[in-house]
Write a protein that holds these residues in place. Structure first.
Motif, short mmCIF file in Angstrom:
data_model
loop_
_atom_site.label_atom_id
_atom_site.label_comp_id
_atom_site.label_asym_id
_atom_site.label_seq_id
_atom_site.Cartn_x
_atom_site.Cartn_y
_atom_site.Cartn_z
N LEU A 1 -7.90 5.69 -0.29
CA LEU A 1 -6.77 6.22 0.07
C LEU A 1 -5.33 5.48 0.20
O LEU A 1 -4.56 5.99 -0.28
N ALA A 2 -5.50 4.07 0.28
CA ALA A 2 -4.58 3.03 0.26
C ALA A 2 -4.14 3.22 -1.27
O ALA A 2 -2.94 3.12 -1.53
N ALA A 3 -5.13 3.25 -2.24
CA ALA A 3 -4.56 3.23 -3.53
C ALA A 3 -3.94 4.63 -3.99
O ALA A 3 -2.80 4.67 -4.72
N GLN A 4 -4.49 5.65 -3.49
CA GLN A 4 -3.65 6.97 -3.62
C GLN A 4 -2.34 7.06 -2.76
O GLN A 4 -1.57 7.36 -3.86
N GLN A 5 -2.29 6.26 -1.89
CA GLN A 5 -0.91 6.43 -1.31
C GLN A 5 0.11 5.44 -1.96
O GLN A 5 1.01 5.80 -2.16
N PHE A 6 -0.36 4.24 -2.28
CA PHE A 6 0.42 3.32 -3.33
C PHE A 6 0.82 3.99 -4.54
O PHE A 6 2.01 4.00 -4.69
N LEU A 7 -0.01 4.72 -5.12
CA LEU A 7 0.53 5.34 -6.44
C LEU A 7 1.54 6.56 -6.23
O LEU A 7 1.91 6.82 -6.95
N ALA A 8 1.21 7.31 -5.20
CA ALA A 8 2.28 8.30 -4.78
C ALA A 8 3.54 7.79 -4.44
O ALA A 8 4.51 8.43 -4.95
N LEU A 9 3.47 6.50 -3.71
CA LEU A 9 4.53 6.15 -3.34
C LEU A 9 5.45 5.62 -4.65
O LEU A 9 6.74 5.55 -4.88
N LEU A 10 4.90 5.20 -5.71
CA LEU A 10 5.35 4.89 -7.08
C LEU A 10 5.83 6.00 -7.77
O LEU A 10 6.91 6.12 -8.41
N THR A 11 5.03 6.94 -8.18
CA THR A 11 5.11 8.13 -8.84
C THR A 11 5.82 9.23 -8.34
O THR A 11 6.77 9.91 -9.12
N GLY A 12 5.88 9.65 -7.25
CA GLY A 12 6.46 10.65 -6.48
C GLY A 12 8.11 10.76 -6.89
O GLY A 12 8.52 11.60 -7.42
N PRO A 13 8.84 9.45 -6.39
CA PRO A 13 10.31 9.56 -6.57
C PRO A 13 10.62 9.69 -8.19
O PRO A 13 11.85 10.29 -8.32
N LEU A 14 9.76 9.06 -9.03
CA LEU A 14 10.18 8.97 -10.44
C LEU A 14 10.02 10.54 -10.89
O LEU A 14 10.79 11.06 -11.67
N LEU B 1 -7.46 0.27 -8.75
CA LEU B 1 -6.69 0.14 -7.82
C LEU B 1 -7.33 -0.20 -6.45
O LEU B 1 -7.04 -1.23 -5.70
N ALA B 2 -8.18 0.92 -6.00
CA ALA B 2 -9.04 0.77 -4.83
C ALA B 2 -9.86 -0.64 -4.45
O ALA B 2 -9.82 -1.00 -3.75
N ASP B 3 -10.41 -0.89 -5.84
CA ASP B 3 -11.33 -2.06 -5.95
C ASP B 3 -10.49 -3.49 -5.44
O ASP B 3 -10.83 -4.13 -4.80
N ARG B 4 -9.22 -3.40 -6.51
CA ARG B 4 -8.41 -4.51 -6.09
C ARG B 4 -8.08 -4.52 -4.57
O ARG B 4 -8.03 -5.73 -3.92
N LEU B 5 -7.57 -3.44 -4.12
CA LEU B 5 -7.04 -3.44 -2.63
C LEU B 5 -8.19 -3.75 -1.67
O LEU B 5 -8.04 -4.58 -0.63
N ALA B 6 -9.54 -3.37 -1.95
CA ALA B 6 -10.67 -3.67 -1.12
C ALA B 6 -10.95 -5.17 -1.14
O ALA B 6 -11.02 -5.72 0.04
N ARG B 7 -10.85 -5.85 -2.17
CA ARG B 7 -10.77 -7.28 -2.47
C ARG B 7 -9.49 -7.81 -1.58
O ARG B 7 -9.91 -9.10 -0.84
N LEU B 8 -8.49 -7.28 -1.49
CA LEU B 8 -7.40 -8.08 -0.51
C LEU B 8 -7.88 -7.92 0.80
O LEU B 8 -7.42 -8.75 1.49
N VAL B 9 -8.31 -6.71 1.17
CA VAL B 9 -8.61 -6.33 2.64
C VAL B 9 -9.87 -7.54 2.95
O VAL B 9 -9.60 -8.14 4.12
N LEU B 10 -10.93 -7.83 2.10
CA LEU B 10 -11.87 -8.74 2.47
C LEU B 10 -11.20 -9.98 2.55
O LEU B 10 -11.76 -10.88 3.47
#
Length: 184
Positions: A138-151, A118-127
């Motif tokens: 860090l962005a990938a970790q946060q995205f995954l935490a936003l997804l999985t935490g509530p569930l 996911l970090a690789d994909r996000l880096a490509r979106l940044v570029l």
């Protein structure tokens, strides 16, 4: 064979369940503990493959990044809440007393490698200028935490199955929050 029977199962039963002869098990694996580890590693690899296929969607998100992220988030939650992932999680945690290194082995094969992809994909979106400059890991970790935490909070201890509308709502909210932080 049911996971609860692992401790009581003999290699002969394991071989029968696998449809092979007992010597075949010993020829490939030294004991049932090794068999158990290999089985969990194979299940973790299968879960990872499902998740990597989902993240691949972000290679070409199209014109609507929000929709692509929402779809990715929803599909990741479907994998995470799926039967294979749930069984892997519960089996890993239930056997940690006998296999203390198991959590790390499963996490390195699942969540760690998913975060890297996911970090690789996000880096490509940044570029590409689709996300603001950031630390992709860090962005990938946060995205995954936003997804999985509530569930995780909603399905604590497996007391109830989370519904499809709930996963969709969680994915949409996660993407909204993520894009507020990382969107351009």
């Amino acid at each position: 064979m049911a996971a609860q029977r692992l401790a009581q199962a003999c290699v002969k039963e394991i071989a029968e369940d696998a449809g092979v002869a007992k010597p075949t098990v010993y020829n490939h694996l030294s004991d049932k503990e090794t068999l158990f580890r290999h089985t969990l590693e194979a299940a973790a690899d299968a879960v990872l493959a499902e998740n990597l296929a989902v993240v691949e969607r972000l290679r070409d998100p199209g014109d609507d990044l929000c929709a692509a992220l929402e779809d990715t988030g929803h599909r990741l939650l479907k994998v995470c809440g799926g039967e294979r992932s749930s069984a892997l999680r519960w089996l890993t945690y239930s056997q940690v007393g006998g296999f203390p290194d198991l959590i790390e082995a499963v996490q390195s094969r699942t969540s760690d490698r998913l975060t890297e992809a996911l970090a690789d994909r996000l880096a490509r979106l940044v570029l590409a200028g689709r996300l603001r400059p950031c630390e992709p890991a860090l962005a990938a970790q946060q995205f995954l935490a936003l997804l999985t935490g509530p569930l995780e909070a909603r399905s604590r201890l497996g007391t109830r199955k989370v519904t499809a509308p709930e996963t969709r709502a969680v994915a949409d909210a996660a993407v909204d929050t993520f894009l507020r932080a990382y969107g351009t």
